[in-house]
Write a protein that holds these residues in place. Structure first.
Motif, PDB file in Angstrom:
ATOM      1  N   UNK A   1       0.702  -1.249   0.129  1.00 16.29           N
ATOM      2  CA  UNK A   1       0.119   0.155   0.106  1.00 16.29           C
ATOM      3  C   UNK A   1       1.183   1.188   0.148  1.00 16.29           C
ATOM      4  N   UNK A   2       1.867   1.188   0.805  1.00 19.34           N
ATOM      5  CA  UNK A   2       2.786   2.492   0.812  1.00 19.34           C
ATOM      6  C   UNK A   2       3.411   2.427  -0.464  1.00 19.34           C
ATOM      7  N   UNK A   3       3.940   1.623  -1.159  1.00 21.46           N
ATOM      8  CA  UNK A   3       4.874   1.583  -2.307  1.00 21.46           C
ATOM      9  C   UNK A   3       3.969   2.029  -3.331  1.00 21.46           C
ATOM     10  N   UNK A   4       2.750   1.724  -3.453  1.00 19.29           N
ATOM     11  CA  UNK A   4       1.843   2.111  -4.353  1.00 19.29           C
ATOM     12  C   UNK A   4       1.335   3.428  -4.121  1.00 19.29           C
ATOM     13  N   UNK A   5       1.501   4.042  -3.309  1.00 16.92           N
ATOM     14  CA  UNK A   5       1.200   5.651  -3.243  1.00 16.92           C
ATOM     15  C   UNK A   5       0.044   5.879  -2.179  1.00 16.92           C
ATOM     16  N   UNK A   6      -0.094   5.101  -1.251  1.00 13.95           N
ATOM     17  CA  UNK A   6      -1.075   5.147  -0.141  1.00 13.95           C
ATOM     18  C   UNK A   6      -2.513   5.349  -0.618  1.00 13.95           C
ATOM     19  N   UNK A   7      -3.099   6.441  -0.043  1.00 19.18           N
ATOM     20  CA  UNK A   7      -4.504   6.837  -0.507  1.00 19.18           C
ATOM     21  C   UNK A   7      -4.582   7.617  -1.846  1.00 19.18           C
ATOM     22  N   UNK A   8      -3.263   7.861  -2.415  1.00 18.63           N
ATOM     23  CA  UNK A   8      -3.538   8.222  -3.828  1.00 18.63           C
ATOM     24  C   UNK A   8      -2.584   7.661  -4.751  1.00 18.63           C
TER      25      UNK A   8
ATOM     26  N   UNK B   1     -13.294 -11.163  16.338  1.00 20.84           N
ATOM     27  CA  UNK B   1     -13.622 -12.203  15.707  1.00 20.84           C
ATOM     28  C   UNK B   1     -13.557 -12.305  14.084  1.00 20.84           C
ATOM     29  N   UNK B   2     -13.745 -11.319  13.466  1.00 24.67           N
ATOM     30  CA  UNK B   2     -13.627 -11.016  12.117  1.00 24.67           C
ATOM     31  C   UNK B   2     -13.151  -9.676  11.963  1.00 24.67           C
ATOM     32  N   UNK B   3     -12.586  -9.432  10.711  1.00 26.84           N
ATOM     33  CA  UNK B   3     -11.819  -8.315  10.099  1.00 26.84           C
ATOM     34  C   UNK B   3     -12.314  -7.826   8.689  1.00 26.84           C
ATOM     35  N   UNK B   4     -12.968  -6.832   8.787  1.00 21.24           N
ATOM     36  CA  UNK B   4     -13.088  -6.035   7.375  1.00 21.24           C
ATOM     37  C   UNK B   4     -12.401  -5.064   7.268  1.00 21.24           C
ATOM     38  N   UNK B   5     -10.812  -5.652   6.662  1.00 16.96           N
ATOM     39  CA  UNK B   5     -10.066  -4.566   6.407  1.00 16.96           C
ATOM     40  C   UNK B   5      -9.810  -4.014   5.131  1.00 16.96           C
ATOM     41  N   UNK B   6      -9.886  -2.584   5.280  1.00 17.23           N
ATOM     42  CA  UNK B   6      -9.888  -1.921   3.770  1.00 17.23           C
ATOM     43  C   UNK B   6      -8.526  -1.424   3.476  1.00 17.23           C
ATOM     44  N   UNK B   7      -8.409  -0.758   2.167  1.00 15.13           N
ATOM     45  CA  UNK B   7      -7.329  -0.145   1.965  1.00 15.13           C
ATOM     46  C   UNK B   7      -7.604   1.479   2.091  1.00 15.13           C
ATOM     47  N   UNK B   8      -8.908   1.672   1.523  1.00 12.85           N
ATOM     48  CA  UNK B   8      -9.234   3.283   1.352  1.00 12.85           C
ATOM     49  C   UNK B   8      -9.923   3.630   2.959  1.00 12.85           C
ATOM     50  N   UNK B   9      -9.109   4.480   3.572  1.00 11.28           N
ATOM     51  CA  UNK B   9      -9.780   4.869   4.874  1.00 11.28           C
ATOM     52  C   UNK B   9     -10.925   5.431   4.874  1.00 11.28           C
ATOM     53  N   UNK B  10     -11.282   6.167   3.691  1.00 10.30           N
ATOM     54  CA  UNK B  10     -12.698   6.793   3.551  1.00 10.30           C
ATOM     55  C   UNK B  10     -13.663   5.995   3.795  1.00 10.30           C
ATOM     56  N   UNK B  11     -13.715   5.009   3.117  1.00 14.70           N
ATOM     57  CA  UNK B  11     -14.658   3.736   2.900  1.00 14.70           C
ATOM     58  C   UNK B  11     -14.730   3.188   4.107  1.00 14.70           C
ATOM     59  N   UNK B  12     -13.725   2.819   4.911  1.00 18.45           N
ATOM     60  CA  UNK B  12     -13.614   2.143   6.169  1.00 18.45           C
ATOM     61  C   UNK B  12     -14.300   3.155   7.314  1.00 18.45           C
ATOM     62  N   UNK B  13     -14.105   4.295   7.243  1.00 21.50           N
ATOM     63  CA  UNK B  13     -14.720   5.126   8.385  1.00 21.50           C
ATOM     64  C   UNK B  13     -16.410   5.275   8.119  1.00 21.50           C
ATOM     65  N   UNK B  14     -16.760   5.269   6.667  1.00 24.18           N
ATOM     66  CA  UNK B  14     -18.215   5.176   6.499  1.00 24.18           C
ATOM     67  C   UNK B  14     -18.621   4.081   6.930  1.00 24.18           C
ATOM     68  N   UNK B  15     -18.201   2.703   6.771  1.00 25.17           N
ATOM     69  CA  UNK B  15     -18.681   1.690   7.050  1.00 25.17           C
ATOM     70  C   UNK B  15     -18.736   1.371   8.675  1.00 25.17           C
TER      71      UNK B  15
END
Length: 356
Positions: free
Chosen positions: A44-51, A220-234
């Motif tokens: 994720x970091x090497x690919x530009x993080x949130x951009x 018990x379960x992890x819904x792990x996202x790359x985009x933090x904006x989507x995660x915050x909305x969830x």
């Protein structure tokens, strides 16, 4: 330690802690940076993080996160809709802090009453919630011992935020931070492995945006996202029965005001999701104190601003403000959440059926 980084993947279910810690060896001092989870963070970091640097990368992240959203829908689809309660709070809260213990006790209490707790899945107050859920059906002595044992590695080391370069490579001197993170994680795994087989269920929604910090091993379960904006909305959208705010910083404040925005447009009082500010220290009811060295007493007084916001343009302010509560009393918290249970389950069922 370059190593081949994992691709973004196409998950067909939510992660569990075994998925995230694939390749992690508790006996290896540097195990933290060798897990699949940390490898995904490096990617994720090497690919530009949130951009993301390219459209191809953006599409790969988007497909991953869309699949996680679909897996989350599947996870929540049950014969009887679960009642989700969010718990938000700071990542830096020490395992030895009285507020950590209080959140764990509340998490245990609410799980025993059938609520499915959801957090951002990180350390601090978030972890405390999942510890309480994990030990919901353990005896009091086992729960108390779990908190004592966790306190043997109370906090993550400083410097984790600088453990990688902007290209995703391990930064010079990364070893000490990695070792400290491993000790913190190992202690959590030790306590988790000692928990009774009958454990309370809980849901974490973390993000690789904060991937320098390990996810708590207690969910018990992890819904792990790359985009933090989507995660915050969830996080906010899924916590339909109410949200509990333990003490926190910028992240918790963002969640408070995301919740404020949602509630500001609530059509009726029943549509308003309860906001519960929970902390024995009164963190949310006082202003911080400072001296020349910085903060001497933390605190963020949100009472007046919330009252002013909800008074703006509404005629039902008195009823609305009854759903904004500052309390540490478990029975008051449960009673307020109970007022929203039927509505929350109905909304979740409608959402799941609509997106089926």
């Amino acid at each position: 330690m370059a190593g081949e980084l994992p691709d973004y993947g196409k998950p067909d279910r939510l992660y569990d802690i075994g998925d995230l810690l694939q390749g992690y060896d508790p006996g290896d001092e540097l195990a933290f940076v060798k897990s699949w989870d940390f490898g995904a963070y490096r990617r994720y970091i090497s690919d530009g993080t949130a951009a993301p640097r390219t459209l191809e990368i953006r599409l790969a992240q988007a497909e991953h996160d869309a699949r996680i959203a679909e897996a989350l829908k599947t996870f929540l689809t049950r014969p009887t809709e679960p009642t989700l309660v969010g718990v938000m709070g700071g990542h830096s809260l020490s395992r030895r802090h009285s507020a950590y213990r209080a959140v764990a006790e509340l998490g245990r209490y609410l799980t025993q009453r059938g609520y499915l707790l959801v957090t951002g899945g990180g350390p601090g107050a978030m972890e405390a919630t999942h510890v309480g859920a994990t030990f919901a059906y353990a005896d009091d002595a086992a729960f108390a011992q779990a908190l004592v044992t966790l306190g043997e590695e109370p906090s993550l080391p400083k410097g984790l935020g600088d453990i990688l370069t902007k290209t995703g490579d391990l930064a010079p001197g990364y070893e000490e931070a990695a070792k400290g993170a491993g000790r913190w994680l190992n202690k959590g795994l030790e306590v988790r492995d000692r928990a009774p087989k009958h454990r309370g269920e809980s849901l974490a929604i973390p993000t690789w945006f904060y991937g320098s910090e390990p996810s708590t091993p207690f969910a018990g379960a992890y819904a792990k996202y790359f985009q933090n904006s989507i995660r915050e909305e969830a996080l906010i959208a899924q916590s339909r029965a109410g949200i509990v705010y333990a003490q926190g910083g910028g992240g918790a404040l963002r969640e408070v005001f995301q919740d404020v925005e949602l509630n500001f447009y609530a059509t009726t009082v029943d549509d308003f999701i309860p906001m519960i500010f929970f902390d024995p220290d009164g963190f949310w009811q006082r202003e911080a104190e400072f001296d020349v060295s910085g903060v001497t007493r933390p605190g963020i007084d949100v009472r007046n601003v919330l009252e002013r916001i909800f008074r703006y343009g509404r005629k039902d302010t008195t009823q609305i403000l009854q759903r904004v509560k500052f309390t540490t009393k478990f029975d008051e918290i449960a009673a307020l959440i109970e007022t929203r249970v039927h509505k929350a389950q109905h909304e979740l069922a409608a959402m799941l059926n609509f997106s089926a």
